[in-house]
Design an enzyme around this catalytic site. Sequence first.
Site, PDB file in Angstrom:
ATOM      1  CG  ASP A   1      93.373 -49.098  70.478  1.00  0.00           C
ATOM      2  OD1 ASP A   1      92.961 -50.204  70.102  1.00  0.00           O
ATOM      3  OD2 ASP A   1      92.617 -48.166  70.820  1.00  0.00           O
TER       4      ASP A   1
ATOM      5  CD  GLU B   1      89.320 -45.812  71.093  1.00  0.00           C
ATOM      6  OE1 GLU B   1      88.192 -46.002  70.602  1.00  0.00           O
ATOM      7  OE2 GLU B   1      89.978 -46.709  71.653  1.00  0.00           O
TER       8      GLU B   1
ATOM      9  CG  HIS C   1      85.877 -49.093  74.153  1.00  0.00           C
ATOM     10  ND1 HIS C   1      86.068 -49.818  73.006  1.00  0.00           N
ATOM     11  CD2 HIS C   1      85.036 -49.834  74.934  1.00  0.00           C
ATOM     12  CE1 HIS C   1      85.374 -50.937  73.061  1.00  0.00           C
ATOM     13  NE2 HIS C   1      84.740 -50.984  74.225  1.00  0.00           N
TER      14      HIS C   1
ATOM     15  CG  ASP D   1      91.462 -49.956  74.426  1.00  0.00           C
ATOM     16  OD1 ASP D   1      91.263 -49.930  75.661  1.00  0.00           O
ATOM     17  OD2 ASP D   1      90.539 -49.884  73.598  1.00  0.00           O
TER      18      ASP D   1
END
Length: 563
Positions: free
Chosen positions: A21, A23, A162, A167
């Site tokens: 994942d 960001e 998040h 995540d």
Amino acid sequence: MQLTFDELGTPLRDTTFVIVDLETTGSAPGPAGITEIGAVKVRGGEVLGEFATLVDPRAPIPPQIVALTGITTAMVQAAPRIERVLPAFLEFAAGSVLVAHNAGFDVGFLRTACQAHGYAWPRTSVLCTLKLARRVLAPQDTRSFRLSALATLFGARTKPTHRALADARATVDVLHGLLERVGSVGVQSLEELLDYLPDVTPAQRRKRGLAAHLSERPGVYLFRGPSEEVLYVGTASNLRRRVRQYFTGSDSRGRIREMVGLAERVDAIECAHALEAQVRELRLLAAHRPAYNRRSKNPRKAWWVALTDEAFPRLSVVRQERDGALGPFGSQARAKVAADTLAGAAGLRTCTQRIPAAGADDRPCVLAELDRCGAPCAGRQSVDEYAPAVRLVADLVVGTDNAALHAARQHVDALAEAEHFEQAARRRDELVSLLRGVDRAHRLAALAAIQELIAAAPDGAGGWEFAVVRYGRLASAGVARRGVPPMPVVEALVASAETVLPGPGPLRGAPAEETGVLLRWLTRPGVRLVRTATPWAEPMHGAGAWRPWLDRAATAITLENVG
């Protein structure tokens, strides 16, 4: 259609998944923009390892992203940049199936970053839990396919927040929940899972047998059409597994589906290791020019910058490699920018007319009025007075003097001090392009100049992978597995290596792309030199010393583009 026993492939319980994942700053995929990477490696329901790091995106993080993720610009200022993180992540994920929720987003960022920073994107299967959930779950199961909703549905032990690692951990539980659902409909192997997701035509299913005779070794594969023509060439760490993926619909590209529809046979060339496969792929692409490959079909498609042979030489962009030329450049436009920047820094003329050694009396152009040319066309500059500018260029090309680069940088600094910022930025960008070209040229030429170089890389299992390089080309490749004495293997490889005769030009006739592949392999962490005929060294006065400045300038360009 039921798979045969031989086609069952890798059981899901034995498949290693890396759930990842990201960001980001909210920007589109590019060389920067990632702020955090989190990944979890699992196999058979067991967590094998985790990977987590903040990343400096080289740009401010927008307030709305800070509010969503809690990651601030201050938090990432001391974090490594993505080009420093990628090697560690790629090593962590090597040999695994990549999994992400909305994989197109996460994998798109990672793939683009790899391309921007010169890292090869691994040819691995990618599984999207969002697509899988939409394929598996009925409308009454969930009203939303967001990660938070699916985590609640499957009772994930970690709540999505998040943040990348949290995540990724939540996605692990979602993946396991979805795999339990598909298991009830007979999906037990990775190949069946990949086959379960997309729409696969009956023609694709019928052609699975084309991969049956292939081994599970690394190598190069060739799809052949009805007239024995080569349709497509690719490389694989596992030939059978990779070729089978073409018949599962996991590749949604229209041209690849069309190619599979035309294919009648798949041939393979087994290789000692991935490096040999990469080189053989390049050579086969050049030899066959397959219709369905888009890259590397013309290894000689490169541009060079060279001094013309006349009394008052100028820089010309040419296709033919020659002694004293600078390159190679990937496009004519890049070569022209380098030529113009270098000519301006050295004081060479840029007009194309042929000027006699004496007696020139043409009218000078506007560059002479701007004091950017000595106007030899008007007889204002003799051959001897013009010669220092020619030497500046020639010395930079061979790496004995980089005074031309200093002159170009001084011009950029002078424009900035005079507050001509837009013009200074434009000249800085041109200098960055020139520096990259000179740096690459010197590194490739240094390798191509060596008569013979033997290197070894660990194979990850206690053995060694060997490459014999002669004048920038791969002459032989082999392996010494764990417990096998390596030096007898080296001597056998040298004795059976291809004879390579050097050609003209900086690369001694070697294809630039092949030399580039070898250079990237040789400069990987862990690769060792066994021996070399002559010392491998880059020019002392080349562009290598400018790399810190180049990094700063590239960062400034990225920030300006983001802004």
